[in-house]
Design a protein around this motif. Structure first.
Motif, PDB file in Angstrom:
ATOM      1  N   VAL A 110      29.642  48.938  28.106  1.00  0.00           N
ATOM      2  CA  VAL A 110      30.311  47.691  27.742  1.00  0.00           C
ATOM      3  C   VAL A 110      31.120  47.202  28.936  1.00  0.00           C
ATOM      4  O   VAL A 110      31.907  47.955  29.517  1.00  0.00           O
ATOM      5  CB  VAL A 110      31.232  47.896  26.524  1.00  0.00           C
ATOM      6  CG1 VAL A 110      31.804  46.571  26.046  1.00  0.00           C
ATOM      7  CG2 VAL A 110      30.462  48.575  25.383  1.00  0.00           C
ATOM      8  N   ASP A 111      30.916  45.943  29.309  1.00  0.00           N
ATOM      9  CA  ASP A 111      31.587  45.442  30.509  1.00  0.00           C
ATOM     10  C   ASP A 111      33.047  45.104  30.234  1.00  0.00           C
ATOM     11  O   ASP A 111      33.546  45.244  29.120  1.00  0.00           O
ATOM     12  CB  ASP A 111      30.825  44.260  31.112  1.00  0.00           C
ATOM     13  CG  ASP A 111      30.860  43.015  30.240  1.00  0.00           C
ATOM     14  OD1 ASP A 111      31.720  42.924  29.338  1.00  0.00           O
ATOM     15  OD2 ASP A 111      30.027  42.118  30.448  1.00  0.00           O
ATOM     16  N   LEU A 144      27.339  43.349  38.068  1.00  0.00           N
ATOM     17  CA  LEU A 144      28.637  43.065  38.646  1.00  0.00           C
ATOM     18  C   LEU A 144      29.467  44.346  38.673  1.00  0.00           C
ATOM     19  O   LEU A 144      29.380  45.177  37.773  1.00  0.00           O
ATOM     20  CB  LEU A 144      29.366  41.998  37.820  1.00  0.00           C
ATOM     21  CG  LEU A 144      28.634  40.681  37.581  1.00  0.00           C
ATOM     22  CD1 LEU A 144      29.485  39.753  36.734  1.00  0.00           C
ATOM     23  CD2 LEU A 144      28.266  40.011  38.892  1.00  0.00           C
ATOM     24  N   SER A 145      30.279  44.490  39.701  1.00  0.00           N
ATOM     25  CA  SER A 145      31.206  45.612  39.717  1.00  0.00           C
ATOM     26  C   SER A 145      32.313  45.349  38.695  1.00  0.00           C
ATOM     27  O   SER A 145      32.499  44.232  38.229  1.00  0.00           O
ATOM     28  CB  SER A 145      31.800  45.789  41.112  1.00  0.00           C
ATOM     29  OG  SER A 145      32.529  44.627  41.485  1.00  0.00           O
ATOM     30  N   GLY A 146      33.045  46.394  38.362  1.00  0.00           N
ATOM     31  CA  GLY A 146      34.115  46.225  37.389  1.00  0.00           C
ATOM     32  C   GLY A 146      34.438  47.525  36.690  1.00  0.00           C
ATOM     33  O   GLY A 146      33.937  48.599  37.041  1.00  0.00           O
ATOM     34  N   PRO A 166      35.391  53.071  36.647  1.00  0.00           N
ATOM     35  CA  PRO A 166      35.242  52.022  37.648  1.00  0.00           C
ATOM     36  C   PRO A 166      33.833  52.078  38.234  1.00  0.00           C
ATOM     37  O   PRO A 166      33.329  53.161  38.550  1.00  0.00           O
ATOM     38  CB  PRO A 166      36.294  52.376  38.703  1.00  0.00           C
ATOM     39  CG  PRO A 166      36.537  53.836  38.539  1.00  0.00           C
ATOM     40  CD  PRO A 166      36.235  54.183  37.108  1.00  0.00           C
ATOM     41  N   ILE A 167      33.199  50.941  38.334  1.00  0.00           N
ATOM     42  CA  ILE A 167      31.899  50.844  38.993  1.00  0.00           C
ATOM     43  C   ILE A 167      32.090  49.944  40.202  1.00  0.00           C
ATOM     44  O   ILE A 167      32.327  48.739  40.079  1.00  0.00           O
ATOM     45  CB  ILE A 167      30.820  50.307  38.037  1.00  0.00           C
ATOM     46  CG1 ILE A 167      30.644  51.287  36.878  1.00  0.00           C
ATOM     47  CG2 ILE A 167      29.499  50.104  38.774  1.00  0.00           C
ATOM     48  CD1 ILE A 167      29.602  50.871  35.862  1.00  0.00           C
ATOM     49  N   THR A 208      35.199  43.632  42.480  1.00  0.00           N
ATOM     50  CA  THR A 208      35.441  42.191  42.504  1.00  0.00           C
ATOM     51  C   THR A 208      35.965  41.736  41.157  1.00  0.00           C
ATOM     52  O   THR A 208      35.444  42.119  40.117  1.00  0.00           O
ATOM     53  CB  THR A 208      34.149  41.431  42.828  1.00  0.00           C
ATOM     54  OG1 THR A 208      33.686  41.842  44.119  1.00  0.00           O
ATOM     55  CG2 THR A 208      34.385  39.934  42.838  1.00  0.00           C
ATOM     56  N   THR A 209      37.019  40.942  41.181  1.00  0.00           N
ATOM     57  CA  THR A 209      37.509  40.337  39.938  1.00  0.00           C
ATOM     58  C   THR A 209      36.929  38.939  39.830  1.00  0.00           C
ATOM     59  O   THR A 209      36.850  38.196  40.806  1.00  0.00           O
ATOM     60  CB  THR A 209      39.044  40.259  39.922  1.00  0.00           C
ATOM     61  OG1 THR A 209      39.491  39.503  41.052  1.00  0.00           O
ATOM     62  CG2 THR A 209      39.653  41.651  39.972  1.00  0.00           C
ATOM     63  N   TYR A 210      36.525  38.585  38.636  1.00  0.00           N
ATOM     64  CA  TYR A 210      35.875  37.300  38.411  1.00  0.00           C
ATOM     65  C   TYR A 210      36.750  36.452  37.492  1.00  0.00           C
ATOM     66  O   TYR A 210      37.169  36.899  36.429  1.00  0.00           O
ATOM     67  CB  TYR A 210      34.503  37.515  37.768  1.00  0.00           C
ATOM     68  CG  TYR A 210      33.588  38.381  38.584  1.00  0.00           C
ATOM     69  CD1 TYR A 210      32.706  37.820  39.501  1.00  0.00           C
ATOM     70  CD2 TYR A 210      33.613  39.761  38.474  1.00  0.00           C
ATOM     71  CE1 TYR A 210      31.879  38.617  40.278  1.00  0.00           C
ATOM     72  CE2 TYR A 210      32.788  40.567  39.239  1.00  0.00           C
ATOM     73  CZ  TYR A 210      31.921  39.988  40.135  1.00  0.00           C
ATOM     74  OH  TYR A 210      31.105  40.775  40.902  1.00  0.00           O
TER      75      TYR A 210
END
Length: 852
Positions: A91-92, A121-123, A148-149, A163-165
């Motif tokens: 789950v992202d 996406l990283s996160g 963390p990925i 990266t934060t989006y």
């Protein structure tokens, strides 16, 4: 318990009404009957727990998350045989399911993997695991762990970049834990305050920007008289003693140069206070009340995982509080629920306490070195013994990882802390192993406070002793099936006796089958033998007639729990500083390089290249960047979810209307906008022409995902170059010189779908979907370097050096493990976990740094 008997009990079981000889039976009889009914409830509705052991603590985009699943009975810590499928979801950060696997359990055990595509996406991603039966109760229970990925790194430096989006708020499904700059919450022991009765009050202090914080303050009466002071003990939590009056007291604190006030909970004018003291193997339970409380006979029930073990009658007065002592060695290990019940079966007060377990299994590793050279063999012997020192044979899940390049958290979660503690608490528990390291009276106090703050009613004894029948929200799954229902598209009537033909594509072959709906329009398709995901078409028709167009096919597979809030520490992990580990590795490197220079024939190696493969410095901080992504949608999953609930979705505009409030469809002129801007559509690395766009807007069944970008950074230069100027001016309608005036939709087709040349839309009365079967467990690949000098130029950046979900120990409790190091000099971190067939658990985390 056999599944057939279990299902039978589910269908017919209802708790019997209590029979008595008179209208007002003695309290002893009432509570004895409640005890019996709660025991029956626990017998017939045993719960499950799931725990996953992972190969690592963090990952990079493109990695694979390997895991071993342990599914147990919640009460007995024995492998569960209730459920066969285990659902594991990735789950992202926004709360959307990025991936879902179904693991086939064998006697409560299974293993699998989550492959992280390089396009993701990283996160900070949550991995959660549950059986359907775990969601059957009002308060669902499931395993959850956040990782963390990181973004891919092209260098040898430890770049942990996420990266934060700045995503569209409509994307957010995950709730926030706290929105306040400073939050102090109060938790009276037992759940309530009563005027004039002294109580213990736990509290938790959190900051929006710092998470759990150290804090101190003073409690004042409403009139401003100081009552007592308070301060945190551990992880933002603490407690104080407080005698409330009719007017609630006020807590005053100073935080970052500002003064804050928080009002304590309102005290009841009459009622009971439940308190406990848990120490030295004995549990003291005390019940108090005030003079305004009507005298009554109550009972204290002490339960474990929903089963009451002891109940004690209580008749207290304001001048005579009641208390009793119970040795905890007579109770099961783990979280115990202490409940104060009245004759009507209502829970008045409740408190969680912890009973320490018997000695767990002992795991040890021998034959290890402090630091390993590049490509060097790693050999060790794993030993499993019980508390008496006797060898234990069985399966152990084992992970060996690069100690420097893997993130490390002391007192991390493990099978012991999860099954016995955190799985029964609410919210994220930071470093649960801390409460069991070096036991002391201080640690016992901190654990007690943790239970007051994070305790919750997962096992509702009022429900267990109720006279109303219990209806589970889900049924246990002894095998994997696809359940569904057919309803009329317009009137939503249940359609019985509808024939369904199922066409499944598997291994380039088509498999056909059929079934018929029952009187409620329901049907079942067995998928126990399926692996992976399979394209399927389901078609309806009335028996003996042509295809029935007025039919919607709903599939019952959307039972995932709602996303939970992340704890602050989950999004801001504080990994152990490994600078001294790195220094030892670098010192070892120097000696190692000196030694290989002396070996004849190795001068051909490029010394500079070798050095470049070693870690250069330590960058432990998360870098924060911004991108142009505004929203992203899994089209296949979203379409299936809507159709499973009877919604008609055949085009992209219909889908986007339901997914995003920022999307607008003006039906008068068929104009589509996003954030009040026209839309530029991109697929296959070029801007779509108007003809291609019109074709794509009807191909919702051929798309995998939609990524929406904003700003000029939303379109890469390669895309502009791949779009012919003539196409731009003549057919796309997009002015490339003013891209900031557009919202950009990236359309990602499904694999092997030529969506621009072939219609993928579903016809009425049919259903295109993907049937998901079990995930095939892959084998972890660990390369071998028998002559390491031959592999000195091989790129090997593995952080997980060895993973095996089932290492078998022999009759002597031993197992030999062999693998090879990566291209770096490093110490190792070894984690091994196991649970024996008789319910004994064991966990070991071993660091080679410090080995003599």
């Amino acid at each position: 318990m056999k599944n057939k008997r279990f299902l039978f009990l589910l269908s017919v079981f209802g708790l019997m009404t209590m029979t008595t000889d008179g209208e007002n039976p003695p309290a002893k009889t009432v509570f004895a009957q409640y005890m019996k009914q709660a025991q029956t409830f626990a017998d017939n509705f045993p719960r499950e727990k799931a725990y996953l052991h992972f190969d690592n603590t963090s990952y990079y985009v493109g990695d694979t998350i390997w895991f071993k699943a342990y599914v147990t009975l919640a009460e007995k810590q024995m492998f569960s045989q209730i459920s066969r499928p285990l659902y594991v979801e990735l789950v992202d950060q926004t709360g959307h399911i990025a991936d879902k696997q179904i693991i086939k359990l064998t006697q409560g055990e299974g293993n699998g993997q989550l492959v992280l595509p390089q396009s993701m996406l990283s996160g900070y991603y949550e991995v959660r695991a549950y059986t359907r039966w775990m969601l059957a109760f009002n308060e669902p229970q499931y395993f959850s762990r956040t990782f963390p990925i990181y973004q891919l790194s092209n260098s040898d430096k430890l770049e942990r970049s996420i990266t934060t989006y700045e995503l569209n708020p409509s994307m957010e499904n995950r709730p926030l834990e706290t929105k306040e700059k400073l939050s102090v919450r109060f938790f009276p022991e037992g759940g309530q305050l009563v005027e004039g009765v002294t109580s213990q009050v736990a509290f938790k202090a959190e900051s929006k920007n710092e998470g759990n914080i150290e804090l101190s303050g003073t409690i004042y009466t409403k009139g401003g008289t100081a009552i007592t002071s308070f301060e945190t003990l551990h992880d933002g939590m603490g407690c104080f003693e407080y005698t409330p009056s009719a007017q609630p007291a006020v807590a005053k604190v100073d935080f970052q140069g500002k003064k804050y006030e928080f009002t304590l909970p309102q005290a009841l004018p009459n009622g009971y206070v439940l308190s406990t003291v848990n120490n030295a193997g004995a549990l003291l339970v005390k019940v108090s009340c005030n003079t305004a409380t009507p005298q009554d006979t109550l009972a204290v029930f002490i339960s474990h995982q929903g089963r009451p073990y002891v109940h004690q009658l209580i008749s207290c007065r304001a001048d005579a509080p009641q208390e009793f002592i119970l040795p905890t060695r007579k109770l099961p290990a783990g979280v115990l629920q202490v409940s104060l019940i009245n004759r009507a079966g209502n829970t008045l007060c409740e408190r969680f306490v912890f009973a320490n377990p018997r000695a767990p299994l002992q795991l040890s590793a021998e034959g290890l070195k402090e630091v390993y050279a590049p490509y060097a063999p790693i050999r060790c012997e794993l030993q499993v013994r019980n508390a008496k020192g006797e060898p234990i044979s069985g399966d152990v899940s084992v992970s060996i990882r690069d100690g420097i390049r893997s993130d490390y958290l002391e007192y991390d979660n493990n099978i012991f802390t999860d099954l016995l503690l955190t799985s029964d608490l609410k919210g994220y528990i930071h470093q649960p192993g801390y409460y069991f390291a070096s036991p002391s009276p201080q640690k016992q106090m901190e654990l007690d406070i943790l239970l007051m703050v994070h305790g919750w009613r997962k096992y509702d004894i009022s429900q267990a002793i109720s006279t109303a029948p219990f209806i589970p929200l889900q049924l246990p799954e002894a095998q994997l099936v696809l359940n569904g229902q057919v309803k009329s598209t317009i009137l939503k009537n249940k359609l019985k006796d509808i024939a369904l033909s199922v066409i499944v594509k598997k291994d380039d072959q088509f498999i056909t089958g059929g079934t018929v709906t029952d009187e409620n329009g329901r049907f079942t398709i067995p998928v126990e033998d399926f692996e992976g995901t399979t394209e399927a078409v389901i078609q309806t028709r009335k028996v003996g007639k042509e295809r029935n167009k007025d039919a919607s096919i709903l599939i019952d597979r959307n039972f995932s729990p709602a996303p939970r809030a992340y704890g602050y520490k989950e999004l801001h992990p504080e990994w152990k500083d490994l600078t001294h580990w790195q220094q030892k590795a670098e010192n070892f490197d120097s000696l190692y390089m000196d030694s290989i220079r002396k070996v004849e024939g190795l001068y051909v190696l490029d010394e500079v290249e070798i050095k470049s493969k070693r870690r250069q410095g330590s960058n432990m901080a998360t870098k924060i960047n911004e991108k142009s992504i505004d929203a992203y949608y899994d089209v296949r999953r979203s379409v299936d979810l809507l159709r499973d609930n009877g919604k008609i979705v055949t085009t992209i505009p219909e889908l986007m209307e339901k997914l995003s409030p920022q999307f607008d469809w003006n039906r008068s002129n068929n104009e589509l906008t996003y954030r009040q801007k026209p839309i530029c559509y991109i697929m296959d690395n070029h801007i779509l022409s108007e003809t291609e766009t019109q074709m794509m807007l009807t191909e919702v069944d051929g798309l995998a995902s939609i990524i929406i970008s904003k700003g000029t950074g939303g379109i890469d230069d390669d895309i502009i170059q791949n779009t012919k100027i003539s196409e731009v001016s003549d057919s796309t309608g997009v002015d490339i010189s003013q891209l900031d005036k557009y919202s950009v939709f990236y359309l990602v087709p499904l694999p092997r779908r030529d969506v621009l040349n072939k219609s993928q839309s579903a016809a009425l009365g049919t259903r295109q979907t993907v049937i998901q079967g079990y995930t095939r467990a892959l084998e972890y690949y660990s390369p071998a370097y028998p002559t390491r000098e031959l592999y000195m130029d091989k790129v090997d950046k593995r952080r997980t050096l060895y993973w095996n979900p089932s290492v078998r120990t022999d009759a002597n409790g031993k197992a030999r493990i062999e693998c090879y190091n990566n291209q770096y000099s490093t110490p190792l971190i070894i984690q091994a976990e196991t649970m024996s067939k008789d319910g004994q658990i064991g966990s070991m985390t071993f660091e080679t740094n410090g080995v003599d």
